[in-house]
Design a protein around this motif. Structure first.
Motif, PDB file in Angstrom:
ATOM      1  N   MET A   1       0.834  -1.176   0.000  1.00 20.01           N
ATOM      2  CA  MET A   1       0.000   0.000   0.000  1.00 20.01           C
ATOM      3  C   MET A   1       0.881   1.242   0.000  1.00 20.01           C
ATOM      4  O   MET A   1       1.867   1.313   0.708  1.00 20.01           O
ATOM      5  CB  MET A   1      -0.885  -0.024   1.237  1.00 20.01           C
ATOM      6  CG  MET A   1      -1.822   1.125   1.313  1.00 20.01           C
ATOM      7  SD  MET A   1      -2.958   0.845   2.700  1.00 20.01           S
ATOM      8  CE  MET A   1      -3.231   2.480   3.180  1.00 20.01           C
ATOM      9  N   ILE A   2       0.509   2.181  -0.823  1.00 21.90           N
ATOM     10  CA  ILE A   2       1.244   3.436  -0.893  1.00 21.90           C
ATOM     11  C   ILE A   2       0.629   4.397   0.124  1.00 21.90           C
ATOM     12  O   ILE A   2      -0.540   4.741   0.032  1.00 21.90           O
ATOM     13  CB  ILE A   2       1.175   4.037  -2.312  1.00 21.90           C
ATOM     14  CG1 ILE A   2       1.804   3.068  -3.320  1.00 21.90           C
ATOM     15  CG2 ILE A   2       1.862   5.393  -2.354  1.00 21.90           C
ATOM     16  CD1 ILE A   2       1.633   3.467  -4.753  1.00 21.90           C
ATOM     17  N   PRO A   3       1.412   4.823   1.115  1.00 22.21           N
ATOM     18  CA  PRO A   3       0.848   5.700   2.147  1.00 22.21           C
ATOM     19  C   PRO A   3       0.545   7.100   1.612  1.00 22.21           C
ATOM     20  O   PRO A   3       1.250   7.606   0.740  1.00 22.21           O
ATOM     21  CB  PRO A   3       1.934   5.744   3.217  1.00 22.21           C
ATOM     22  CG  PRO A   3       3.197   5.413   2.494  1.00 22.21           C
ATOM     23  CD  PRO A   3       2.807   4.509   1.344  1.00 22.21           C
ATOM     24  N   ILE A   4      -0.503   7.680   2.139  1.00 21.06           N
ATOM     25  CA  ILE A   4      -0.845   9.063   1.804  1.00 21.06           C
ATOM     26  C   ILE A   4      -0.186   9.954   2.853  1.00 21.06           C
ATOM     27  O   ILE A   4      -0.395   9.749   4.053  1.00 21.06           O
ATOM     28  CB  ILE A   4      -2.370   9.264   1.798  1.00 21.06           C
ATOM     29  CG1 ILE A   4      -3.015   8.365   0.750  1.00 21.06           C
ATOM     30  CG2 ILE A   4      -2.716  10.727   1.546  1.00 21.06           C
ATOM     31  CD1 ILE A   4      -4.528   8.377   0.788  1.00 21.06           C
ATOM     32  N   PRO A   5       0.588  10.936   2.419  1.00 20.88           N
ATOM     33  CA  PRO A   5       1.237  11.820   3.395  1.00 20.88           C
ATOM     34  C   PRO A   5       0.196  12.515   4.278  1.00 20.88           C
ATOM     35  O   PRO A   5      -0.860  12.927   3.792  1.00 20.88           O
ATOM     36  CB  PRO A   5       1.977  12.845   2.530  1.00 20.88           C
ATOM     37  CG  PRO A   5       2.109  12.192   1.194  1.00 20.88           C
ATOM     38  CD  PRO A   5       0.930  11.294   1.045  1.00 20.88           C
ATOM     39  N   PRO A   6       0.479  12.640   5.568  1.00 18.05           N
ATOM     40  CA  PRO A   6      -0.481  13.297   6.468  1.00 18.05           C
ATOM     41  C   PRO A   6      -0.898  14.687   5.992  1.00 18.05           C
ATOM     42  O   PRO A   6      -2.055  15.076   6.139  1.00 18.05           O
ATOM     43  CB  PRO A   6       0.270  13.366   7.804  1.00 18.05           C
ATOM     44  CG  PRO A   6       1.242  12.227   7.738  1.00 18.05           C
ATOM     45  CD  PRO A   6       1.649  12.132   6.286  1.00 18.05           C
ATOM     46  N   ALA A   7       0.028  15.434   5.416  1.00 21.08           N
ATOM     47  CA  ALA A   7      -0.319  16.778   4.937  1.00 21.08           C
ATOM     48  C   ALA A   7      -1.333  16.704   3.794  1.00 21.08           C
ATOM     49  O   ALA A   7      -2.206  17.566   3.679  1.00 21.08           O
ATOM     50  CB  ALA A   7       0.938  17.514   4.484  1.00 21.08           C
ATOM     51  N   ALA A   8      -1.232  15.677   2.955  1.00 22.47           N
ATOM     52  CA  ALA A   8      -2.195  15.517   1.861  1.00 22.47           C
ATOM     53  C   ALA A   8      -3.575  15.186   2.406  1.00 22.47           C
ATOM     54  O   ALA A   8      -4.591  15.643   1.872  1.00 22.47           O
ATOM     55  CB  ALA A   8      -1.725  14.433   0.895  1.00 22.47           C
ATOM     56  N   VAL A   9      -3.627  14.417   3.476  1.00 21.71           N
ATOM     57  CA  VAL A   9      -4.914  14.091   4.102  1.00 21.71           C
ATOM     58  C   VAL A   9      -5.569  15.373   4.625  1.00 21.71           C
ATOM     59  O   VAL A   9      -6.776  15.574   4.447  1.00 21.71           O
ATOM     60  CB  VAL A   9      -4.732  13.062   5.238  1.00 21.71           C
ATOM     61  CG1 VAL A   9      -6.027  12.861   6.000  1.00 21.71           C
ATOM     62  CG2 VAL A   9      -4.229  11.740   4.680  1.00 21.71           C
ATOM     63  N   VAL A  10      -4.781  16.242   5.207  1.00 25.28           N
ATOM     64  CA  VAL A  10      -5.304  17.517   5.709  1.00 25.28           C
ATOM     65  C   VAL A  10      -5.869  18.344   4.554  1.00 25.28           C
ATOM     66  O   VAL A  10      -6.950  18.935   4.665  1.00 25.28           O
ATOM     67  CB  VAL A  10      -4.214  18.296   6.476  1.00 25.28           C
ATOM     68  CG1 VAL A  10      -4.683  19.708   6.807  1.00 25.28           C
ATOM     69  CG2 VAL A  10      -3.827  17.551   7.731  1.00 25.28           C
ATOM     70  N   VAL A  11      -5.172  18.369   3.435  1.00 24.88           N
ATOM     71  CA  VAL A  11      -5.643  19.106   2.261  1.00 24.88           C
ATOM     72  C   VAL A  11      -6.955  18.494   1.750  1.00 24.88           C
ATOM     73  O   VAL A  11      -7.897  19.219   1.416  1.00 24.88           O
ATOM     74  CB  VAL A  11      -4.569  19.111   1.145  1.00 24.88           C
ATOM     75  CG1 VAL A  11      -5.124  19.664  -0.163  1.00 24.88           C
ATOM     76  CG2 VAL A  11      -3.353  19.914   1.596  1.00 24.88           C
ATOM     77  N   MET A  12      -7.033  17.163   1.701  1.00 29.94           N
ATOM     78  CA  MET A  12      -8.260  16.505   1.239  1.00 29.94           C
ATOM     79  C   MET A  12      -9.432  16.813   2.160  1.00 29.94           C
ATOM     80  O   MET A  12     -10.546  17.084   1.699  1.00 29.94           O
ATOM     81  CB  MET A  12      -8.047  14.997   1.119  1.00 29.94           C
ATOM     82  CG  MET A  12      -7.103  14.626  -0.002  1.00 29.94           C
ATOM     83  SD  MET A  12      -6.982  12.858  -0.327  1.00 29.94           S
ATOM     84  CE  MET A  12      -6.218  12.256   1.138  1.00 29.94           C
ATOM     85  N   LEU A  13      -9.188  16.791   3.461  1.00 32.80           N
ATOM     86  CA  LEU A  13     -10.253  17.105   4.414  1.00 32.80           C
ATOM     87  C   LEU A  13     -10.715  18.558   4.271  1.00 32.80           C
ATOM     88  O   LEU A  13     -11.911  18.854   4.370  1.00 32.80           O
ATOM     89  CB  LEU A  13      -9.795  16.825   5.842  1.00 32.80           C
ATOM     90  CG  LEU A  13      -9.588  15.348   6.183  1.00 32.80           C
ATOM     91  CD1 LEU A  13      -8.952  15.207   7.572  1.00 32.80           C
ATOM     92  CD2 LEU A  13     -10.906  14.594   6.126  1.00 32.80           C
ATOM     93  N   ALA A  14      -9.780  19.459   4.013  1.00 31.80           N
ATOM     94  CA  ALA A  14     -10.137  20.865   3.818  1.00 31.80           C
ATOM     95  C   ALA A  14     -10.997  21.031   2.569  1.00 31.80           C
ATOM     96  O   ALA A  14     -11.979  21.783   2.571  1.00 31.80           O
ATOM     97  CB  ALA A  14      -8.880  21.724   3.716  1.00 31.80           C
ATOM     98  N   GLY A  15     -10.636  20.334   1.495  1.00 27.60           N
ATOM     99  CA  GLY A  15     -11.430  20.402   0.275  1.00 27.60           C
ATOM    100  C   GLY A  15     -12.831  19.868   0.483  1.00 27.60           C
ATOM    101  O   GLY A  15     -13.815  20.447   0.012  1.00 27.60           O
ATOM    102  N   ALA A  16     -12.941  18.752   1.210  1.00 29.27           N
ATOM    103  CA  ALA A  16     -14.253  18.160   1.486  1.00 29.27           C
ATOM    104  C   ALA A  16     -15.082  19.097   2.350  1.00 29.27           C
ATOM    105  O   ALA A  16     -16.281  19.301   2.096  1.00 29.27           O
ATOM    106  CB  ALA A  16     -14.080  16.807   2.173  1.00 29.27           C
ATOM    107  N   ASP A  17     -14.468  19.694   3.353  1.00 27.80           N
ATOM    108  CA  ASP A  17     -15.187  20.616   4.219  1.00 27.80           C
ATOM    109  C   ASP A  17     -15.662  21.834   3.439  1.00 27.80           C
ATOM    110  O   ASP A  17     -16.805  22.281   3.589  1.00 27.80           O
ATOM    111  CB  ASP A  17     -14.285  21.031   5.385  1.00 27.80           C
ATOM    112  CG  ASP A  17     -15.013  21.883   6.402  1.00 27.80           C
ATOM    113  OD1 ASP A  17     -16.059  21.437   6.905  1.00 27.80           O
ATOM    114  OD2 ASP A  17     -14.536  22.995   6.687  1.00 27.80           O
ATOM    115  N   ASP A  18     -14.802  22.364   2.586  1.00 30.60           N
ATOM    116  CA  ASP A  18     -15.177  23.512   1.767  1.00 30.60           C
ATOM    117  C   ASP A  18     -16.373  23.158   0.879  1.00 30.60           C
ATOM    118  O   ASP A  18     -17.326  23.931   0.770  1.00 30.60           O
ATOM    119  CB  ASP A  18     -13.986  23.953   0.915  1.00 30.60           C
ATOM    120  CG  ASP A  18     -14.344  25.109   0.004  1.00 30.60           C
ATOM    121  OD1 ASP A  18     -14.714  26.175   0.529  1.00 30.60           O
ATOM    122  OD2 ASP A  18     -14.261  24.944  -1.233  1.00 30.60           O
TER     123      ASP A  18
END
Length: 56
Positions: A1-18
């Protein structure tokens, strides 16, 4: 499994919240959510590589 960088997860969550806070509920779609997350990732300097797989 290719890990998703924690910073990318934060960006994805911000996009979803927006998306959830700026798009009326009746107009929200899964494709719209994914699109907004993609926009956030690209604008943050990430590269989106669909169908990326690992060698077993």
């Amino acid at each position: 499994m290719i890990p998703i960088p924690p910073a990318a997860v934060v960006v994805m969550l911000a996009g979803a919240d927006d998306y959830r806070t700026t798009t009326p509920v009746a107009e929200q779609t899964p494709a719209g959510l994914v699109g907004r997350i993609g926009e956030y990732l690209l604008s943050s300097g990430y590269t989106i590589r669909p169908n990326l797989t690992e060698d077993p």
